[in-house]
Design an enzyme around this catalytic site. Structure first.
Site, PDB file in Angstrom:
ATOM      1  N   LYS A  53      30.031  36.641  29.938  1.00 53.15           N
ATOM      2  CA  LYS A  53      30.406  37.025  31.305  1.00 53.15           C
ATOM      3  C   LYS A  53      29.638  38.279  31.728  1.00 53.15           C
ATOM      4  CE  LYS A  53      34.859  34.813  30.943  1.00 53.15           C
ATOM      5  NZ  LYS A  53      36.247  34.927  30.487  1.00 53.15           N
ATOM      6  N   GLN A  97      40.948  38.691  29.233  1.00 56.61           N
ATOM      7  CA  GLN A  97      40.594  37.560  28.379  1.00 56.61           C
ATOM      8  C   GLN A  97      41.813  37.097  27.581  1.00 56.61           C
ATOM      9  OE1 GLN A  97      37.650  35.984  28.526  1.00 56.61           O
ATOM     10  NE2 GLN A  97      38.332  34.493  27.027  1.00 56.61           N
ATOM     11  N   ASP A 120      40.140  34.888  37.782  1.00 61.45           N
ATOM     12  CA  ASP A 120      40.438  33.706  36.970  1.00 61.45           C
ATOM     13  C   ASP A 120      41.310  32.693  37.709  1.00 61.45           C
ATOM     14  OD1 ASP A 120      39.283  33.539  34.439  1.00 61.45           O
ATOM     15  OD2 ASP A 120      40.596  35.097  33.633  1.00 61.45           O
TER      16      ASP A 120
HETATM   17  N1  GUN Z   1      40.394  32.099  27.495  1.00 61.09           N
HETATM   18  C1  GUN Z   1      39.838  30.863  27.476  1.00 61.09           C
HETATM   19  N2  GUN Z   1      39.344  30.559  28.702  1.00 61.09           N
HETATM   20  C2  GUN Z   1      39.594  31.614  29.492  1.00 61.09           C
HETATM   21  C3  GUN Z   1      39.311  31.900  30.866  1.00 61.09           C
HETATM   22  O1  GUN Z   1      38.741  31.104  31.619  1.00 61.09           O
HETATM   23  N3  GUN Z   1      39.737  33.128  31.303  1.00 61.09           N
HETATM   24  C4  GUN Z   1      40.375  34.012  30.512  1.00 61.09           C
HETATM   25  N4  GUN Z   1      40.758  35.174  31.034  1.00 61.09           N
HETATM   26  N5  GUN Z   1      40.654  33.770  29.242  1.00 61.09           N
HETATM   27  C5  GUN Z   1      40.255  32.575  28.736  1.00 61.09           C
END
Ligand code: GUN
Length: 292
Positions: A53, A97, A120
């Site tokens: 990211k 996350q 998200d």
């Molecule tokens: N863990 C697995 N996929 C994601 C996601 O798309 N966003 C976040 N914040 N955590 C994750």
């Protein structure tokens, strides 16, 4: 012969568009979009996701910041960091996350995020907006999959779509998006207690596998000519010239592909679209388009 759905290619195109928007923002002297991320602990997959990211942000010209904490932090401490990010006017959007350590409630943390900064799309307000068809942030993986289906002009109208897996992040929101007006698929949302799963899947024109079980979807379960979307990204230890981990999908690709009209590979299918959707959502947060 099946056609490969190239998420890497589609995502690269979207990243170019975003980078061009960022250049315009820079030229006109406006604030550079800023996506922040919080990573708690050192789960291997999460480390990779967050590193990617940050890399994506740099590639399109976004500012990115990463806050890292030990898995021993308290829920109260993390909530304070979220209050700070909500109030920080330099941060346009942020993510926490997942997964979080067991002693921290993911629900509480997600609810504390300002829905207008929720890149998200996990906040209940954004999920509620999605349910009713109002504008808002869409969860990154489901939204990325919808973009792939559109890009490849895959017919969803009246199609039988079977989603395997009912997670809050992927399966459940996808079942909503696939059945929304304009997409118009007939959706069956299946899970570990679904009876005769093989038969249910075999009736689908579109199969979306999001269970996290390597190779779970076998050729015998898939109707000829089906579109198969593989959301699985299990890290399987791998020994070879470059030892480490290999991302493995939920679909037995080699055999299933022979029966498909379209199929996504792992890696290079859904994953890149998830990443680019986060950037799209950040830009949306910057523009503050009538979201909330
Ligand atoms: N863990 C697995 N996929 C994601 C996601 O798309 N966003 C976040 N914040 N955590 C994750």
């Amino acid at each position: 012969m099946y056609k490969l759905i190239d998420g890497k290619h589609v995502a690269a195109g979207i990243r170019l568009e975003i980078a061009s928007e960022v250049r315009k923002i820079r030229e006109t002297g406006r604030k550079i979009p800023h996506l922040a991320a919080i990573l708690v602990g050192n789960d291997g997959s999460s480390e990779t996701y967050v590193a990617n990211k940050v890399k994506d942000c740099h590639e399109v010209g976004f500012k990115s910041t990463l806050q890292r904490y030990e898995s021993s932090i308290t829920e109260a401490f993390l909530l304070e960091r979220i209050v700070e990010l909500n109030a920080n006017t330099d941060v346009d959007a942020f993510i926490v996350q997942l997964p979080l350590p067991k002693h921290i409630s993911e629900y509480k943390i997600i609810e504390a995020i300002d829905p207008a900064k929720d890149a998200d799309g996990f906040h209940p307000e954004n999920l509620g907006r999605m349910m009713t068809g109002l504008p808002g942030f869409l969860p990154a993986t489901p939204s990325g999959i919808m973009d792939l289906l559109k890009y490849y002009d895959i017919q969803t109208r009246g199609a039988n779509c079977v989603v395997v897996g009912r997670s809050n992040i992927v399966g459940r929101p996808l079942s909503v998006l696939m059945s929304q007006k304009g997409t118009d698929a007939t959706v069956t949302l299946t899970h570990s207690l679904t009876k005769n799963l093989d038969k249910v899947v075999s009736e689908a024109e579109i199969v979306i596998a999001a269970i996290g079980s390597p190779g779970f979807i076998k050729a015998g379960m898939v109707k000829k000519g089906a579109v198969v979307i593989d959301v699985g990204t299990t890290r399987v230890p791998y020994t070879g010239p470059k030892s480490g981990y290999r991302l493995t999908g939920d679909v037995d690709f080699e055999n299933v592909a022979q029966k498909c009209s379209f199929i996504t590979p792992v890696p290079g299918g859904v994953g890149p679209m998830t990443r680019v959707t986060l950037l799209k959502n950040t830009l949306l947060a910057v523009k503050k388009v009538e979201i909330l």
